[in-house]
Design an enzyme around this catalytic site. Structure first.
Site, PDB file in Angstrom:
ATOM      1  N   GLU A 214       0.813  -1.219   0.000  1.00 45.71           N
ATOM      2  CA  GLU A 214       0.000   0.000   0.000  1.00 45.71           C
ATOM      3  C   GLU A 214       0.846   1.269   0.000  1.00 45.71           C
ATOM      4  O   GLU A 214       0.385   2.326   0.412  1.00 45.71           O
ATOM      5  CB  GLU A 214      -0.957  -0.032   1.194  1.00 45.71           C
ATOM      6  CG  GLU A 214      -1.986  -1.141   1.054  1.00 45.71           C
ATOM      7  CD  GLU A 214      -2.752  -1.377   2.331  1.00 45.71           C
ATOM      8  OE1 GLU A 214      -3.684  -0.615   2.588  1.00 45.71           O
ATOM      9  OE2 GLU A 214      -2.422  -2.311   3.065  1.00 45.71           O
TER      10      GLU A 214
ATOM     11  N   SER B  65      -6.601  -2.475   2.369  1.00 40.63           N
ATOM     12  CA  SER B  65      -7.035  -1.984   1.055  1.00 40.63           C
ATOM     13  C   SER B  65      -7.733  -3.069   0.237  1.00 40.63           C
ATOM     14  O   SER B  65      -7.762  -3.005  -0.987  1.00 40.63           O
ATOM     15  CB  SER B  65      -5.854  -1.421   0.258  1.00 40.63           C
ATOM     16  OG  SER B  65      -5.513  -0.149   0.743  1.00 40.63           O
TER      17      SER B  65
ATOM     18  N   TYR C  86      -9.901   3.188  -4.804  1.00 42.03           N
ATOM     19  CA  TYR C  86      -8.975   4.226  -5.258  1.00 42.03           C
ATOM     20  C   TYR C  86      -9.267   4.743  -6.664  1.00 42.03           C
ATOM     21  O   TYR C  86      -8.442   5.385  -7.276  1.00 42.03           O
ATOM     22  CB  TYR C  86      -7.527   3.730  -5.078  1.00 42.03           C
ATOM     23  CG  TYR C  86      -7.288   3.388  -3.632  1.00 42.03           C
ATOM     24  CD1 TYR C  86      -7.305   4.393  -2.655  1.00 42.03           C
ATOM     25  CD2 TYR C  86      -7.144   2.075  -3.209  1.00 42.03           C
ATOM     26  CE1 TYR C  86      -7.157   4.102  -1.315  1.00 42.03           C
ATOM     27  CE2 TYR C  86      -6.985   1.766  -1.868  1.00 42.03           C
ATOM     28  CZ  TYR C  86      -6.998   2.785  -0.927  1.00 42.03           C
ATOM     29  OH  TYR C  86      -6.856   2.490   0.408  1.00 42.03           O
TER      30      TYR C  86
ATOM     31  N   ARG D  33     -10.412   3.364  12.763  1.00 37.11           N
ATOM     32  CA  ARG D  33     -11.600   3.381  11.906  1.00 37.11           C
ATOM     33  C   ARG D  33     -12.129   1.962  11.813  1.00 37.11           C
ATOM     34  O   ARG D  33     -11.424   1.074  11.349  1.00 37.11           O
ATOM     35  CB  ARG D  33     -11.230   3.882  10.506  1.00 37.11           C
ATOM     36  CG  ARG D  33     -12.435   4.299   9.668  1.00 37.11           C
ATOM     37  CD  ARG D  33     -12.069   4.327   8.188  1.00 37.11           C
ATOM     38  NE  ARG D  33     -12.068   2.992   7.659  1.00 37.11           N
ATOM     39  CZ  ARG D  33     -11.285   2.583   6.651  1.00 37.11           C
ATOM     40  NH1 ARG D  33     -10.450   3.394   6.074  1.00 37.11           N
ATOM     41  NH2 ARG D  33     -11.350   1.331   6.223  1.00 37.11           N
TER      42      ARG D  33
ATOM     43  N   ASP E 250     -14.661  -0.865  10.367  1.00 34.71           N
ATOM     44  CA  ASP E 250     -15.476  -1.196   9.208  1.00 34.71           C
ATOM     45  C   ASP E 250     -16.567  -2.164   9.647  1.00 34.71           C
ATOM     46  O   ASP E 250     -16.273  -3.213  10.225  1.00 34.71           O
ATOM     47  CB  ASP E 250     -14.606  -1.819   8.112  1.00 34.71           C
ATOM     48  CG  ASP E 250     -13.582  -0.830   7.563  1.00 34.71           C
ATOM     49  OD1 ASP E 250     -13.772   0.387   7.762  1.00 34.71           O
ATOM     50  OD2 ASP E 250     -12.602  -1.264   6.942  1.00 34.71           O
TER      51      ASP E 250
ATOM     52  N   GLU F   4     -13.643  -5.295  10.704  1.00 34.41           N
ATOM     53  CA  GLU F   4     -12.239  -5.107  11.084  1.00 34.41           C
ATOM     54  C   GLU F   4     -12.029  -3.657  11.494  1.00 34.41           C
ATOM     55  O   GLU F   4     -12.888  -2.804  11.268  1.00 34.41           O
ATOM     56  CB  GLU F   4     -11.318  -5.442   9.904  1.00 34.41           C
ATOM     57  CG  GLU F   4     -11.639  -4.640   8.669  1.00 34.41           C
ATOM     58  CD  GLU F   4     -10.447  -3.936   8.079  1.00 34.41           C
ATOM     59  OE1 GLU F   4      -9.299  -4.188   8.498  1.00 34.41           O
ATOM     60  OE2 GLU F   4     -10.661  -3.097   7.198  1.00 34.41           O
TER      61      GLU F   4
ATOM     62  N   ASN G   4      -8.992  -0.411  11.531  1.00 35.76           N
ATOM     63  CA  ASN G   4      -7.740   0.061  10.945  1.00 35.76           C
ATOM     64  C   ASN G   4      -7.055   1.017  11.917  1.00 35.76           C
ATOM     65  O   ASN G   4      -7.667   1.976  12.369  1.00 35.76           O
ATOM     66  CB  ASN G   4      -8.029   0.786   9.627  1.00 35.76           C
ATOM     67  CG  ASN G   4      -8.737  -0.132   8.657  1.00 35.76           C
ATOM     68  OD1 ASN G   4      -8.101  -0.916   7.965  1.00 35.76           O
ATOM     69  ND2 ASN G   4     -10.066  -0.093   8.639  1.00 35.76           N
TER      70      ASN G   4
ATOM     71  N   GLY H  27      -6.767   5.374   5.915  1.00 33.47           N
ATOM     72  CA  GLY H  27      -6.356   6.213   4.796  1.00 33.47           C
ATOM     73  C   GLY H  27      -6.791   7.666   4.953  1.00 33.47           C
ATOM     74  O   GLY H  27      -7.821   7.966   5.557  1.00 33.47           O
TER      75      GLY H  27
HETATM   76  N1  LIG Z   1     -17.728 -10.992   5.771  1.00 34.59           N
HETATM   77  C1  LIG Z   1     -17.947 -10.061   4.853  1.00 34.59           C
HETATM   78  N2  LIG Z   1     -19.198  -9.842   4.348  1.00 34.59           N
HETATM   79  C2  LIG Z   1     -19.432  -8.908   3.397  1.00 34.59           C
HETATM   80  N3  LIG Z   1     -18.463  -8.140   2.849  1.00 34.59           N
HETATM   81  C3  LIG Z   1     -17.210  -8.304   3.306  1.00 34.59           C
HETATM   82  C4  LIG Z   1     -16.893  -9.262   4.323  1.00 34.59           C
HETATM   83  N4  LIG Z   1     -15.550  -9.182   4.553  1.00 34.59           N
HETATM   84  C5  LIG Z   1     -15.071  -8.238   3.732  1.00 34.59           C
HETATM   85  N5  LIG Z   1     -16.064  -7.705   2.972  1.00 34.59           N
HETATM   86  C6  LIG Z   1     -15.904  -6.690   1.921  1.00 34.59           C
HETATM   87  O1  LIG Z   1     -14.543  -6.636   1.525  1.00 34.59           O
HETATM   88  C7  LIG Z   1     -13.961  -5.375   1.836  1.00 34.59           C
HETATM   89  C8  LIG Z   1     -12.546  -5.567   2.379  1.00 34.59           C
HETATM   90  O2  LIG Z   1     -12.591  -6.285   3.556  1.00 34.59           O
HETATM   91  P1  LIG Z   1     -11.878  -5.780   4.904  1.00 34.59           P
HETATM   92  O3  LIG Z   1     -12.352  -4.427   5.281  1.00 34.59           O
HETATM   93  O4  LIG Z   1     -12.040  -6.854   5.923  1.00 34.59           O
HETATM   94  O5  LIG Z   1     -10.383  -5.749   4.403  1.00 34.59           O
HETATM   95  P2  LIG Z   1      -9.150  -4.785   4.343  1.00 34.59           P
HETATM   96  O6  LIG Z   1      -8.373  -5.309   3.207  1.00 34.59           O
HETATM   97  O7  LIG Z   1      -8.475  -4.816   5.655  1.00 34.59           O
HETATM   98  O8  LIG Z   1      -9.563  -3.343   4.048  1.00 34.59           O
HETATM   99  P3  LIG Z   1      -9.125  -1.934   4.660  1.00 34.59           P
HETATM  100  O9  LIG Z   1      -8.434  -1.181   3.599  1.00 34.59           O
HETATM  101  O10 LIG Z   1     -10.420  -1.338   5.044  1.00 34.59           O
HETATM  102  O11 LIG Z   1      -8.209  -2.143   5.815  1.00 34.59           O
HETATM  103  C9  LIG Z   1     -14.904  -4.730   2.827  1.00 34.59           C
HETATM  104  O12 LIG Z   1     -14.808  -3.329   2.726  1.00 34.59           O
HETATM  105  C10 LIG Z   1     -16.257  -5.286   2.395  1.00 34.59           C
HETATM  106  O13 LIG Z   1     -16.776  -4.582   1.265  1.00 34.59           O
HETATM  107 MG   LIG Z   2     -11.685  -2.629   5.731  1.00 32.78          MG
END
Ligand SMILES: Nc1ncnc2c1ncn2[C@@H]1O[C@H](COP(=O)(O)OP(=O)(O)OP(=O)(O)O)[C@@H](O)[C@H]1O
Ligand SMILES: [Mg+2]
Length: 325
Positions: free
Chosen positions: A20, A156, A226, A265, A267, A280, A282, A286
């Protein structure tokens, strides 16, 4: 004694070697500009072999780590900043390690009653030892479809795939294992995705307005994140007041349960019945032009530079108090 630091600039760390890097550079640029607009003297710096010498030669008043992905969010850089006794904005290394590992973070927040999607966490070796086909069959038998496959430690949405049919699971596993040796497989939670920043500039953690995220596909993937215009954001999210209050409560409870500091933050997904499901958190969210925290700060009627400056002040004061000569 930190008096020798006064007068030195704030250092925004951005870049690094993670997947990233690009996003981090954009977050760093925006953060530095916002802090300058609040009147602070800010230097931007990449993470490279010259960093430690530079920090030691000219100790900054405070570092603002805007590093996303592995070394930025897993606590490693903060561990080194602690070693050097350089104050920084954000959570300490131990809390970062817990938060950055999604399966670990899920179990910590579940203990304080927060709902997370049903999931399994499997290392690459398990597929080799037990036979990939058998393990995948067992996963689908237990979780059903659709499911989401993602690396246990990433950001991401890199390596994250929605799987709607069993035939697509092998490719999704390969995609996740490209970013790490452990994968998290979760049931897909349908509903409204929201992201809730939590800030604490010394008076306790408080949630900022929830941002609703409507990507043009079923998940908020890397491209949706992005590519300007490919995702619709609504802030504050158009959800009933009691649901918004529950989102804020969950984000603050996750921040506290994980021992986070200053800024995080969370999610979340709000199911159609109004229940809030934690995906999750963060520790270095960002701050790019399309990122969520700046949108939420603006919706709260706050100035991004003022918020960041208040976090810098709180971090500097905290570490000045706790650092021994
Ligand atoms: N169990 C789930 N059910 C529905 N959608 C999901 C699920 N897990 C992940 N997602 C989708 O996938 C995306 C990425 O997942 P997550 O936020 O866990 O990962 P990340 O790679 O850590 O992202 P970030 O950049 O927010 O840190 C989420 O924003 C959501 O749209
Ligand atoms: Mg996320």
């Amino acid at each position: 004694m930190n008096s020798h630091r006064s007068g030195h600039p704030i250092v925004v760390l951005a870049g690094g070697l993670s997947h990233e890097r690009d996003v981090s550079l954009r977050s760093g640029r925006r953060t530095a500009e916002a802090l300058r607009s609040a009147g602070l003297d800010v230097a931007e710096r990449d993470v490279d072999s010259g960093l430690l010498a530079a920090l030691l030669a000219d100790p900054p008043t405070c570092v603002v780590p805007m590093l996303h992905g592995e070394s930025g969010e897993d606590g490693a850089i903060r561990e080194v900043l602690d070693l050097l006794r350089v104050p920084y904005v954000g959570s300490g290394p131990a809390a970062c390690r817990t938060a950055f590992d999604k399966p670990v973070a899920k179990s910590v927040v579940a203990r304080v009653g927060i709902t997370t999607p049903l999931g399994v966490c499997l290392p690459h070796e398990t597929f080799r030892e037990l036979g990939a086909a058998q393990v995948m069959d067992a996963v689908i038998a237990r979780l059903g479809l659709p499911i989401v496959v993602k690396p246990a430690r990433s950001g991401s949405a890199l390596g994250c795939t929605l799987v709607e049919s069993a035939a697509d699971l092998p490719d999704a596993m390969v995609n996740a294992f490209a970013y790490g040796s452990v994968a998290l497989i979760e049931t897909y939670v349908a509903g409204t995705e929201v992201s809730v920043p939590v800030v604490d500039d010394g008076s306790g953690p408080r949630a900022l307005p929830a941002v609703a995220i409507k990507p043009d596909g079923p998940i908020y993937d890397y491209t949706a994140r992005y590519t300007a215009g490919s995702t619709e954001f609504t802030v504050p999210a158009g959800l009933p007041a009691d649901v918004l209050a529950e989102c804020a409560r969950v984000a603050v409870a996750a921040h506290e349960a994980l021992g986070l500091r200053d800024l995080s933050r969370s999610d979340l997904i709000v199911r159609d019945d109004g229940t809030v499901c934690f995906l999750e958190v963060n520790v270095a969210p960002g701050f790019t032009e399309t990122s969520l925290v700046p949108l939420s700060v603006e919706a709260a009627g706050l100035d991004l530079g003022d918020v960041l400056a208040s976090l810098v002040r709180a971090a500097s004061a905290r570490d000045a108090r706790t650092t021994t000569p």
